[in-house]
Design a protein around this motif. Structure first.
Motif, short mmCIF file in Angstrom:
data_model
loop_
_atom_site.label_atom_id
_atom_site.label_comp_id
_atom_site.label_asym_id
_atom_site.label_seq_id
_atom_site.Cartn_x
_atom_site.Cartn_y
_atom_site.Cartn_z
N TYR A 106 0.87 -1.18 0.00
CA TYR A 106 0.00 0.00 0.00
C TYR A 106 0.91 1.23 0.00
O TYR A 106 1.57 1.52 0.99
CB TYR A 106 -0.91 0.00 1.22
CG TYR A 106 -1.97 1.08 1.22
CD1 TYR A 106 -3.17 0.89 0.53
CD2 TYR A 106 -1.78 2.27 1.89
CE1 TYR A 106 -4.15 1.86 0.53
CE2 TYR A 106 -2.75 3.25 1.90
CZ TYR A 106 -3.93 3.05 1.22
OH TYR A 106 -4.90 4.02 1.22
N VAL A 107 0.94 1.95 -1.11
CA VAL A 107 1.88 3.07 -1.27
C VAL A 107 1.20 4.37 -0.89
O VAL A 107 -0.03 4.51 -0.94
CB VAL A 107 2.39 3.14 -2.72
CG1 VAL A 107 3.17 1.89 -3.07
CG2 VAL A 107 1.23 3.33 -3.70
N ALA A 108 2.03 5.36 -0.54
CA ALA A 108 1.53 6.69 -0.20
C ALA A 108 1.10 7.41 -1.47
O ALA A 108 1.54 7.07 -2.58
CB ALA A 108 2.61 7.48 0.53
N PRO A 109 0.25 8.42 -1.36
CA PRO A 109 -0.21 9.14 -2.56
C PRO A 109 0.93 9.91 -3.21
O PRO A 109 1.78 10.49 -2.51
CB PRO A 109 -1.29 10.08 -2.02
CG PRO A 109 -0.95 10.27 -0.58
CD PRO A 109 -0.35 8.97 -0.13
N PRO A 110 1.01 9.95 -4.54
CA PRO A 110 2.08 10.70 -5.22
C PRO A 110 1.88 12.21 -5.08
O PRO A 110 0.78 12.69 -4.77
CB PRO A 110 1.96 10.24 -6.67
CG PRO A 110 0.52 9.85 -6.81
CD PRO A 110 0.11 9.28 -5.49
N LEU A 111 2.96 12.96 -5.33
CA LEU A 111 2.89 14.42 -5.23
C LEU A 111 2.05 15.00 -6.36
O LEU A 111 1.35 16.00 -6.18
CB LEU A 111 4.29 15.01 -5.25
CG LEU A 111 5.19 14.64 -4.06
CD1 LEU A 111 6.59 15.23 -4.23
CD2 LEU A 111 4.57 15.11 -2.75
N HIS A 112 2.13 14.42 -7.55
CA HIS A 112 1.39 14.92 -8.70
C HIS A 112 0.15 14.05 -8.90
O HIS A 112 0.25 12.83 -9.07
CB HIS A 112 2.27 14.90 -9.95
CG HIS A 112 3.50 15.74 -9.82
ND1 HIS A 112 3.47 17.12 -9.87
CD2 HIS A 112 4.80 15.39 -9.61
CE1 HIS A 112 4.70 17.59 -9.72
NE2 HIS A 112 5.53 16.57 -9.55
N LEU A 180 -5.56 11.19 7.15
CA LEU A 180 -5.54 10.60 5.81
C LEU A 180 -4.35 11.07 4.99
O LEU A 180 -4.35 10.95 3.75
CB LEU A 180 -6.84 10.94 5.07
CG LEU A 180 -8.13 10.43 5.73
CD1 LEU A 180 -9.35 10.91 4.96
CD2 LEU A 180 -8.12 8.90 5.80
N ALA A 181 -3.34 11.60 5.65
CA ALA A 181 -2.17 12.12 4.92
C ALA A 181 -1.45 11.03 4.15
O ALA A 181 -0.84 11.30 3.10
CB ALA A 181 -1.22 12.80 5.91
N GLU A 182 -1.50 9.78 4.64
CA GLU A 182 -0.82 8.67 3.97
C GLU A 182 -1.71 7.96 2.95
O GLU A 182 -1.30 6.96 2.37
CB GLU A 182 -0.33 7.66 5.01
CG GLU A 182 0.67 8.22 6.00
CD GLU A 182 1.96 8.69 5.32
OE1 GLU A 182 2.36 8.03 4.34
OE2 GLU A 182 2.53 9.70 5.76
#
Length: 693
Positions: A106-112, A180-182
């Motif tokens: 489960y990956v963190a949300p990308p910057l873009h 929900l930052a991650e």
């Protein structure tokens, strides 16, 4: 030369001393006044800004509440067999624990991201909560940046506090973003250029259907989002994503749980008042039951339960049902046999019926019952039988002060129209000449002219029924009250989740979907699955109540045993109804097995008793499929208390040997004798069954 009399000279000195003495008294009085003012100001500051709730606060303030607890015995009850049956956790579900953390890759949300999603949500409390969880999952699915959702119930209201806007009127924005930052990227507002485009209605908008599939978002919304960098979603019916997702999207189900049970925290003022009310409920040292009637006008109209009232409320319900039929919200006829609907379990149980069930189960007359819900359709008279059966029936109004509610609302504008136009006085036309020349007396007087009806002449808020077929539009005060109802339900939600036992009167809303009570039961199942939550089969209960409808308050031994057996077995078996009826419409009403795990020995996993007819049902497969909890949870000190070794669970026990229940007996001596006798027979029954096993 003038001689001054010694007497006058002495008198002048006395007058000077008197003036000095009076001036000293003035200074002393002024000093005392200043000291008193400072003392009062200090006490007000301490009362206003002191954190925490002390015992003295409850002791001093309980005298001005409308509720004073009345107990036959104020001491804490001993953990007897009867007490365990009434309040102890359900052993079959105790090993279930919340575990909504991401698993696997489960990956963190990308910057873009693909763009911004702006959401407008309509509906009541439970619809708002479901919708927010869904839009977070949609934002993760589309790799989009979510703008803090807009709650229409607050933006359409007039005169509410400007301190809290839209989402922040109910929930904490900072907690929502931090939790929900991650998972996704969240911003409070759109960029300036997109904000201006939205104001000019130049951004694409979708009116999302209820329970839309992931395919809809990936093939209809995502291409538009990639093209315009922003889309607006309008969620009108509560819930914009289907409850059951494919197996490869199981992580998105756990994301729903993290949003609903961790990220969505009420703002500080709401949580503060809810904590105070919860403390005042527990200050007596006694456990309490939370009861949600679920009796609203929309619910009764949708399910055709108008004939249960037999008064003006029947006409109001029929009017609402006609409105629903006209707009296609409900199918069927305007006139429905409410008696048949009730026997089919499609109508809410009345407060009187809930009281009879609780007394038959064994709860005494001094049990504390908290009634939730912003509206009990039919008025307080529907709660009179419940008050007659239980002394300590309370709600948020009897456990809080008006100034505490006003503090939660914030500073609101005055909606009273200071320049309201008064109706002109009716002029009485006098004709003295015609009266004198109209013939011999006595003579009949002419009929009086029709009197104009003004709003203050119409009795009650329902007076429009006799005046027009069209329901009047909501006033500004009613719109503000709708916003207040969200805060009231937030308080009730907190108390119902934390209650020692919970019983719903109905679990469906005015559209046939899971309602407020379903959300509460889902949250209690997630937070502490073993807590006493009565999941009633209304069809079976209605049949049992119909058997004694002629002597409702004189139940026999067999009937009481049937009620007890039904309520106890449905503590576990009632989950089947949640799995088959509620979960397809609302995932939060039954977040199992995605968001829970089983803790302890694998050989003692959660399962339905082998003697139950549900032993080979889908529910048993779901419960046995729970994954094992991580090892670090075995040392968690915050887990709820468990049964001691050697204690037998009472869910599937036969209560055929228990004595008759005395439903409405307030005599202390006879009540104690009955309870002691019942406890002895319950203990004997458990020992007998333990030896047989």
């Amino acid at each position: 030369m003038k001689w001054v009399s010694p007497t006058k000279a002495g008198g002048g000195g006395g007058e000077g001393k008197a003036v000095v003495f009076k001036s000293k008294l003035k200074w002393v009085g002024l000093f005392g006044l200043v000291l008193s003012t400072f003392s009062l100001f200090t006490h007000f500051l301490l009362a206003r800004y002191t954190n925490g709730i002390a015992v003295s606060e409850y002791t001093s303030s309980i005298t001005i509440f409308s509720w004073r607890p009345i107990f036959e015995n104020a001491d804490l009850p001993t953990p007897t067999a009867l007490y365990r049956k009434l309040w102890a956790p359900v052993k079959h579900l105790e090993s279930m624990h919340p575990y909504a953390n991401p698993r696997g890759n489960y990956v963190a949300p990308p910057l873009h991201t693909s763009g911004f999603i702006f959401v407008r949500i309509r509906g009541g409390f439970h619809e708002i909560k479901n919708s927010i969880c869904d839009v977070v999952v949609v934002a993760r699915l589309l790799n989009a940046t979510l703008v803090i959702p807009e709650i229409q119930s607050t933006t359409s209201s007039k005169g509410i506090s400007t301190e809290f806007k839209s989402f922040a009127y109910l929930y904490s924005e900072d907690q929502f973003m931090a939790a929900l930052a991650e998972d996704i990227r969240i911003v409070k507002t759109l960029p300036k250029d997109l904000k201006g485009a939205r104001r000019k209605k130049n951004i694409p908008s979708f009116k999302v259907p209820n329970s839309a599939s992931p395919y809809f978002y990936l093939h209809h919304v995502l291409p538009v989002l990639n093209k315009h960098s922003v889309v607006e979603l309008v969620v009108p019916d509560g819930g914009c994503l289907q409850a059951r997702l494919p197996s490869h999207l199981e992580e998105y189900q756990r994301l729903r749980c993290r949003v609903a049970f961790h990220a969505l925290r009420f703002r500080y003022e709401v949580e503060e008042l809810a904590t105070k009310i919860l403390y005042r409920l527990r200050a007596s040292g006694q456990p309490f039951i939370a009861y949600d009637p679920g009796m609203t006008r929309d619910v009764l109209a949708y399910h055709g339960c108008a004939e249960l009232f037999q008064d003006v409320h029947t006409e109001l319900i029929q009017h609402k049902r006609a409105w629903m039929l006209k707009r296609g919200l409900v199918k069927g006829n305007l006139t429905v046999n409410s008696a048949e609907q009730r026997l089919q379990g499609l109508c809410p149980l009345m407060p009187e019926e809930i009281g009879i069930l609780l007394r038959a189960y064994g709860y005494s007359w001094d049990t504390v019952i908290y009634v939730s819900g912003g509206e009990v359709f039919g008025g307080q008279k529907k709660l009179i039988p419940l008050h007659a059966m239980f002394e300590n029936v309370v709600d948020r109004t009897s456990l809080s002060m008006p100034w505490e509610l006003n503090k939660m609302y914030g500073r609101e504008a005055n909606l009273v129209d200071k320049h309201s136009k008064t109706s002109p006085p009716v002029r009485e036309e006098k004709k003295p000449i015609n009266w004198k020349t109209s013939g011999p007396r006595p003579r009949p007087l002419p009929p009086p002219p029709p009197r104009a009806k003004y709003p203050y002449n119409i009795e009650g808020w329902w007076g429009w029924v006799a005046e027009s077929d069209n329901e009047p539009e909501s006033t500004v005060m009613e719109l503000r009250t709708n916003a207040h109802k969200l805060l009231w339900e937030a308080i009730d939600y907190t108390i119902c989740v934390e209650a020692d036992a919970f019983i719903p009167g109905f679990d469906r809303d005015g559209r046939g979907n899971p309602n407020f009570a379903s959300l509460v039961m889902g949250h209690r199942l997630y937070k502490f699955a073993g807590a006493k939550t009565f999941r009633i089969d209304r069809k079976e209960i209605s049949r049992l109540l119909e058997e004694i409808h002629e002597h409702l308050y004189q139940a026999n031994h067999t009937w009481i045993a049937s009620i007890r057996r039904h309520l106890r077995t449905n503590l576990v078996d009632g989950l089947t109804d949640e799995l088959t009826r509620s979960k397809p419409h609302s995932f939060l009403s039954f977040p199992v097995p995605e968001c829970l795990c089983s803790r302890g020995d694998q050989s003692k996993k959660v399962s339905v008793n082998a003697s139950s007819p549900l032993a080979h049902s889908p529910l048993n497969e779901v419960l046995t499929a729970l994954p094992q909890c991580p090892s670090w949870m075995d040392h968690d000190a915050t887990s709820p208390p468990r049964h001691k070794d050697g204690e037998e669970d009472d869910v599937y026990e036969d209560d055929s040997d228990s004595p008759d229940a005395v439903l409405f007996q307030d005599s202390g001596d006879s009540n104690e004798e009955t309870i002691n006798k019942e406890e002895t027979q319950i203990d004997d029954q458990e020992e007998l069954e333990g030896g047989e096993r």
